[in-house]
Design an enzyme around this catalytic site. Structure first.
Site, mmCIF file in Angstrom:
data_model
loop_
_atom_site.group_PDB
_atom_site.id
_atom_site.type_symbol
_atom_site.label_atom_id
_atom_site.label_comp_id
_atom_site.label_asym_id
_atom_site.label_seq_id
_atom_site.Cartn_x
_atom_site.Cartn_y
_atom_site.Cartn_z
ATOM 1 N N LYS A 79 -5.578 -36.963 -36.742
ATOM 2 C CA LYS A 79 -5.752 -36.702 -35.212
ATOM 3 C C LYS A 79 -5.701 -38.197 -34.855
ATOM 4 O O LYS A 79 -6.564 -39.061 -35.268
ATOM 5 C CB LYS A 79 -6.953 -35.866 -35.369
ATOM 6 C CG LYS A 79 -7.282 -35.562 -33.639
ATOM 7 C CD LYS A 79 -8.354 -34.889 -33.457
ATOM 8 C CE LYS A 79 -8.712 -34.348 -31.972
ATOM 9 N NZ LYS A 79 -9.783 -33.330 -31.900
ATOM 10 N N SER A 154 -9.068 -29.058 -29.518
ATOM 11 C CA SER A 154 -8.186 -30.281 -28.975
ATOM 12 C C SER A 154 -7.282 -30.905 -30.205
ATOM 13 O O SER A 154 -6.568 -31.653 -29.717
ATOM 14 C CB SER A 154 -9.377 -31.397 -28.379
ATOM 15 O OG SER A 154 -10.149 -31.749 -29.619
ATOM 16 N N SER A 178 -12.991 -27.603 -31.721
ATOM 17 C CA SER A 178 -11.458 -28.239 -32.033
ATOM 18 C C SER A 178 -10.690 -28.152 -33.099
ATOM 19 O O SER A 178 -9.504 -28.314 -33.246
ATOM 20 C CB SER A 178 -11.700 -29.848 -31.295
ATOM 21 O OG SER A 178 -11.566 -29.648 -29.862
HETATM 22 N N1 GLN Z 1 -13.084 -27.152 -26.113
HETATM 23 C C1 GLN Z 1 -14.264 -27.870 -26.355
HETATM 24 C C2 GLN Z 1 -14.353 -29.003 -25.219
HETATM 25 O O1 GLN Z 1 -13.677 -29.000 -24.605
HETATM 26 C C3 GLN Z 1 -14.516 -28.345 -27.534
HETATM 27 C C4 GLN Z 1 -13.603 -29.642 -27.859
HETATM 28 C C5 GLN Z 1 -13.750 -30.412 -29.218
HETATM 29 O O2 GLN Z 1 -14.206 -29.699 -30.204
HETATM 30 N N2 GLN Z 1 -13.391 -31.680 -29.484
HETATM 31 O O3 GLN Z 1 -15.048 -29.730 -25.107
#
Ligand code: GLN
Length: 477
Positions: A79, A154, A178
């Site tokens: 990532k 994400s 994410s």
């Molecule tokens: N969807 C969550 C957020 O927007 C989690 C994001 C993540 O785990 N990096 O914060």
């Protein structure tokens, strides 16, 4: 679809014995990326030259060295918020376009020590803030199961790359879901380890008390393998507990007799779509048929989890992102005539809308006069949520729940409605708030679109997660 129809360990066994060359395996991955990724867009960058050089080097190693490398010659995607030395690490943001870190993240170092080949850097929501990979400055990634739909976020790039079989494994990061959400949407297995299991050194910070790096792969067993590689002690992250994960011998026996599976009532209420509920119930029935016991559980404070999470993560983000001022990293506005103008113009132009929204929210909840009402209150409720889980784990060994309320939605469907987007995190953020390990394993009974089953276990019990997830994976639909 698994890369070359092989698991990570299966591939490493072959490369180690020279049945497949490391260069050959890598070229397969690079060819697949060239063929598929123009329509998927799971990668932000591909390091073809560096990867080929490394694969050649590995091919020249003697047998004794190969034996010590559990990921020998395995192509892995990373990532793009995880630092790679000399290789652009953008966080999906204009702010960090062109930023080449002078060092590798600890997890990347450990992958390389284990013989992996880093193929490329995968797409993500900007600074990992999002649930759909639509907020990336590089444009959205598409779901390999249906290209009109989001891959989840994400870590959507990593999940799509593994789901489409472009690489056998990838690293993601999970602050509030994410890793698990995109894995659920793309039909891939993914694990968020216990907070402190994997070093965060070199992971670009979003919300430091929640962030964890974790593995994503087609086979549950590969999660255990990659986790055992990346969970070495690391003094450079003071929150790294120095508790490397070791796979117990009988981990994948499939025997789950006597396993107590807790079902949190609050996770099966209104708002859960039938497309997710039905396959989950079928999975539960099969687990019971195999000798597991279902236990009714209540987590009375999880109804506050979304509110608590979005206060804590924005507060931490507002502090962590203060470092992007045009002086030290990445983007700088060159047209300003004063230092303060340069700071504000750099941040205005460098960050996208979602990141700015979070910085403003976070600054607000930390400001004097509001700190007690929001941040402090949230920190207290976080403890209550953590206690809910401790109490639950007195009655059960593992908790089972949905990962997301519905399967992957269409690209564009929620991107202009932040609240709707935040609500998709309802089942995943609590594990981060409590620091417990959680994974998503593809549900064998899902309909046309993939659906994941979430499993959560007490701190440091990734073994219980993997044991249970393997039983789910091996069910015949
Ligand atoms: N969807 C969550 C957020 O927007 C989690 C994001 C993540 O785990 N990096 O914060």
């Amino acid at each position: 679809m698994a890369f070359l129809n092989m698991s990570v360990s299966g591939l490493a066994a072959k490369t180690r014995k020279k049945e497949i060359g490391c260069v050959e395996a890598l070229k397969q991955s690079l060819d697949l990326i060239k063929k598929e990724d123009s329509s998927l867009h799971s990668f932000i960058s591909v390091q073809e030259k560096e990867a080929l050089e490394r694969a050649e080097m590995l091919d020249s190693l003697p047998d004794e060295r190969r034996k010590q490398m559990p990921l020998f010659g395995v192509p892995v995607a990373v990532k793009d918020n995880i630092c790679t030395q000399g290789v652009e690490t953008t966080c999906g943001s204009r702010m960090l376009r062109g930023f080449k870190p002078p060092y590798n993240a600890a997890a990347v170092e450990m992958l390389l020590d284990a013989g992996a080949v880093i193929v490329g850097k995968t797409n993500l929501d900007e600074f990992a803030m999002g649930s759909s990979t639509e907020t990336s400055d590089f444009g959205p990634t598409r779901n390999p199961a249906d290209r009109e739909r989001i891959p989840g976020g994400s870590s959507g790039g990593s999940a799509a790359a593994v789901g489409a079989g472009l690489v056998p494994a990838a690293l993601g990061s999970d602050t509030g879901g994410s890793i698990r959400q995109p894995c659920s949407h793309c039909g891939v297995a993914g694990l968020k380890p216990t907070y402190g299991r994997v070093s965060r050194y070199g992971l670009v910070a979003f919300a430091s008390s929640l962030d964890q790096i974790g593995p994503m792969a087609s086979d549950v067993r590969d999660l255990g393998l990659v986790l055992s590689v990346i969970s070495r002690e690391d003094k450079r992250d003071s929150t790294c507990a120095g508790k490397p994960f070791r796979e117990p011998d009988d981990l994948y026996s499939g025997d789950i007799r006597g396993l107590r599976i807790g079902l949190p009532r609050e996770y099966f209420g209104d708002g859960l779509s039938d497309e997710v509920r039905r396959p989950l119930m079928e999975t539960l029935q099969r687990l019971k048929d195999a000798g597991a016991e279902a236990v009714d559980i209540s987590l009375p404070n999880v109804s506050f989890a979304i509110a608590v999470y979005y206060i804590i993560c924005t507060a931490e983000a507002s502090s962590n992102l203060a470092r992007y001022d045009g002086v030290k990293y990445g983007y700088r506005d060159l047209n300003s005539s004063s230092l303060t103008d340069m700071y504000s113009e750099t941040r205005r132009q460098g960050f996208g809308a979602e990141v700015k929204r979070r910085i403003m929210l976070g600054t607000y909840v930390l400001s004097s006069g509001y700190y007690d009402a929001y941040y402090l209150k949230a920190a207290k409720v976080r403890t209550l949520i953590r206690n809910d889980f401790s109490n639950a784990f007195e009655k059960c060994d593992v908790l089972m729940s949905p990962v997301t309320p519905s399967p992957a939605f269409r690209i564009g469907e929620k991107v202009n409605d932040p609240l709707q987007m935040y609500l998709t995190d309802i089942y995943t953020v609590s594990a981060n708030l409590a620091g417990i390990p959680a994974l998503s394993v593809p549900c064998p009974f899902a309909g046309k679109l993939p659906v994941g089953v979430q499993l959560m276990a007490p701190h440091w019990r990734e073994d219980t997660l993997l044991r249970s997830a393997f039983a789910v994976q091996e069910m015949k639909a």
